[in-house]
Design a protein around this motif. Structure first.
Motif, mmCIF file in Angstrom:
data_model
loop_
_atom_site.group_PDB
_atom_site.id
_atom_site.type_symbol
_atom_site.label_atom_id
_atom_site.label_comp_id
_atom_site.label_asym_id
_atom_site.label_seq_id
_atom_site.Cartn_x
_atom_site.Cartn_y
_atom_site.Cartn_z
ATOM 1 N N THR A 83 0.837 -1.203 0.000
ATOM 2 C CA THR A 83 0.000 0.000 0.000
ATOM 3 C C THR A 83 0.876 1.259 0.000
ATOM 4 O OG1 THR A 83 -1.526 -1.262 1.355
ATOM 5 C CG2 THR A 83 -1.925 1.103 1.215
ATOM 6 N N ILE A 84 1.950 1.197 0.799
ATOM 7 C CA ILE A 84 2.819 2.377 0.926
ATOM 8 C C ILE A 84 3.480 2.711 -0.408
ATOM 9 C CG2 ILE A 84 4.967 3.218 1.979
ATOM 10 C CD1 ILE A 84 4.122 1.610 4.526
ATOM 11 N N VAL A 85 4.077 1.697 -1.029
ATOM 12 C CA VAL A 85 4.799 1.951 -2.278
ATOM 13 C C VAL A 85 3.819 2.251 -3.424
ATOM 14 C CG1 VAL A 85 6.435 0.959 -3.960
ATOM 15 C CG2 VAL A 85 6.782 0.573 -1.513
ATOM 16 N N GLY A 86 2.596 1.717 -3.316
ATOM 17 C CA GLY A 86 1.603 1.950 -4.363
ATOM 18 C C GLY A 86 0.832 3.258 -4.203
ATOM 19 N N ALA A 87 0.986 3.902 -3.034
ATOM 20 C CA ALA A 87 0.203 5.116 -2.760
ATOM 21 C C ALA A 87 0.366 6.210 -3.817
ATOM 22 C CB ALA A 87 0.555 5.656 -1.372
ATOM 23 N N LEU A 111 9.114 -2.531 -8.357
ATOM 24 C CA LEU A 111 9.866 -1.495 -7.638
ATOM 25 C C LEU A 111 10.597 -2.088 -6.432
ATOM 26 C CD1 LEU A 111 7.218 1.353 -7.806
ATOM 27 C CD2 LEU A 111 9.564 1.548 -8.653
ATOM 28 N N LEU A 112 9.931 -3.005 -5.738
ATOM 29 C CA LEU A 112 10.576 -3.628 -4.578
ATOM 30 C C LEU A 112 11.836 -4.363 -5.004
ATOM 31 C CD1 LEU A 112 7.514 -4.939 -2.508
ATOM 32 C CD2 LEU A 112 8.904 -2.910 -2.082
ATOM 33 N N ALA A 143 11.764 3.106 -2.875
ATOM 34 C CA ALA A 143 10.847 2.529 -3.875
ATOM 35 C C ALA A 143 9.635 3.446 -4.059
ATOM 36 C CB ALA A 143 10.402 1.135 -3.435
ATOM 37 N N ARG A 144 9.121 3.963 -2.930
ATOM 38 C CA ARG A 144 7.959 4.852 -3.013
ATOM 39 C C ARG A 144 8.312 6.130 -3.780
ATOM 40 N NH1 ARG A 144 5.586 6.960 2.553
ATOM 41 N NH2 ARG A 144 7.734 7.657 2.697
ATOM 42 N N ALA A 145 9.513 6.648 -3.504
ATOM 43 C CA ALA A 145 9.919 7.886 -4.181
ATOM 44 C C ALA A 145 10.097 7.666 -5.681
ATOM 45 C CB ALA A 145 11.221 8.409 -3.569
#
Ligand SMILES: Nc1ncnc2c1ncn2[C@@H]1O[C@H](COP(=O)(O)OP(=O)(O)OP(=O)(O)O)[C@@H](O)[C@H]1O
Ligand code: SF4
Ligand SMILES: [Mg+2]
Length: 429
Positions: free
Chosen positions: A137-141, A161-162, A190-192
């Protein structure tokens, strides 16, 4: 990590970054006269009684494909600068241009498309990830926030991404507490990267991590830059983290940039006394440690308050070279050598800019007591050598008035000597 590097990473659309990765490529971000003053309010009426001048008029540019390192002691305004250029904070003055477009005062709506291009990585991988959300959820936000549907779906993209950042894509459903600090910072990275940003501002990305993990995360950032053609601004409080990855380095002191140079120049011939101090050691204001290691420059006292910064050169209360002009006149940030900008009246490794001003302030004499003899001697020597070379050059260039030029140079040499002696005297006490 090397396995993950095999994962294919699409280059940014329309990116010509690899061609521009050389020192003086195209400018991606330009900052002029940037300021952030935080108002201080008191009393029932919350009247403004003053301001914290966290960032107080800075100019620099970030070129496509480069890494700009930003260093300086705690409280000098690095994070504020990072939040200003990513427009998480509204500037008090000055301008921020991204790809030639003025984004200084764009509203939330106007900024939305820009948010894809500029991302920030935060210092603390513990507090910057929501503990109640899975890393999927965090990385997909960012996809949700931007209303972007990646090819193959969010889950697939997040897993990709992970693996790009060296995490197991199977851990998609785990929670942040199940990861170590270094792994959490990889999640933050990854999120960035999710939306293929052009500029990544990393605010002390590794300082909360174990020293043994720091290098891994820095290397990951470095690898990703090469593969994705990213441009970085990496903030750190000392040079150890940024020294290997930065193409250029900006040194900040109390809301100002005091030196900005390519890495090589900064290391071989720093010009600002503060840069020299930062490079010599982590500043420890403890006179008992004086002379422990000969190359050390220990800085006297604490950083002054950004609410009422010192007059003239803000470093004059701690500088061992400070003279009257330093106290009264702010030195402008000037390009003294190609690619090296410095704000100092009496720079190291360069001709004195105010040679007539030779009397050291008493604070400078005290500060000099914490500077190793070797450093002072070398400083006097290199300044004298540069002055001599400069005199020769100007003599050659102005052949018809050769007499004048050499007279001027002699005067400069004379002027310099007492200041240097003075400093050494102070230290021998
Ligand atoms: N929201 C705010 N309101 C008031 N003052 C602030 C605010 N944010 C930062 N400051 C002040 O601005 C100055 C610069 O802070 P900033 O966090 O930018 O420094 P920094 O260089 O990132 O320091 P550190 O190395 O500790 O992270 C500090 O004096 C800080 O107390
Ligand atoms: S010599 Fe003067 S201008 Fe230069 S850093 Fe020291 S106090 Fe500032
Ligand atoms: Mg900070």
């Amino acid at each position: 990590m090397s396995d993950e590097k095999a994962v294919s990473i699409p280059k940014q659309a329309g990116s010509t970054l690899t061609e521009d990765s050389a020192g003086d490529g195209e400018v991606l971000l330009r900052v002029s006269g940037l300021k952030k003053h935080f108002p201080i309010r008191k009393g029932l009426l919350q009247r403004q009684t003053g301001a914290v001048r966290a960032v107080d008029g800075i100019d620099f540019e970030v070129r496509k494909g480069e890494t700009l390192g930003v260093v300086g002691e705690s409280g000098c305004g690095k994070s504020t600068m990072g939040r200003l250029i990513t427009r998480l904070l509204e500037p008090t003055g000055g301008t921020v241009e991204f790809e030639g477009r003025d984004i200084t005062h764009l509203g939330v709506g106007q900024m939305r498309p820009m948010r894809r291009d500029v991302q920030m990585i935060f210092q603390d991988p513990y507090s910057s990830l929501n503990p109640r959300h899975t890393i999927g959820t965090i990385v997909g936000a960012p996809f949700k926030l931007q209303g972007v549907q990646p090819e193959g779906g969010v889950k697939k993209e997040v897993q990709r991404l992970l693996s790009v950042v060296g995490l197991n894509p199977e851990h998609y459903n785990r929670y942040p507490h199940e990861f170590s600090g270094g792994q959490r910072q990889r999640i933050g990275i990854a999120r960035a990267l999710a939306l293929n940003p052009k500029l990544v501002v990393a605010d002390e990305p590794v300082s909360a991590l174990d020293v043994s993990i720091q290098a891994q995360v820095v290397n990951l950032l470095d690898d990703l830059q090469e593969e994705l053609g990213l441009t970085y601004v990496i903030i750190a409080h000392d040079l150890s983290v940024v020294r290997h990855v930065s193409d250029r380095i900006a040194v900040m002191y109390l809301g100002k940039i005091v030196e900005l140079a390519d890495r090589e120049s900064l290391y071989t011939a720093p010009m600002h006394p503060y840069t020299k101090a930062l490079m010599s050691a982590v500043p420890i204001p403890d006179p008992k440690r004086r002379g422990v290691k000969s190359e050390r420059i220990l800085l006297r006292g604490d950083v002054p308050s950004p609410i009422a910064p010192p007059s003239g050169c803000r470093f004059h209360t701690r500088c061992w070279k400070a003279t009257e002009v330093c106290r009264t006149t702010e030195p402008p940030l000037l390009e003294l050598k190609p690619g090296q900008r410095v704000a100092c009246h009496h720079p190291e490794n360069f001709q004195d800019q105010q040679p007539q001003d030779t009397v050291l302030l008493s604070v400078a004499k005290e500060a000099a007591e914490l500077v190793a003899d070797e450093v002072l001697a070398e400083s006097a020597e290199t300044s004298a050598a540069v002055a001599a070379v400069a005199a020769e050059v100007s003599e050659a260039a102005e052949a018809p008035v050769a007499e004048d030029a050499s007279e001027a140079a002699a005067a400069e040499d004379d002027a310099e000597a007492p200041a240097s002696e003075d400093v050494t005297d102070g230290d021998n006490k």
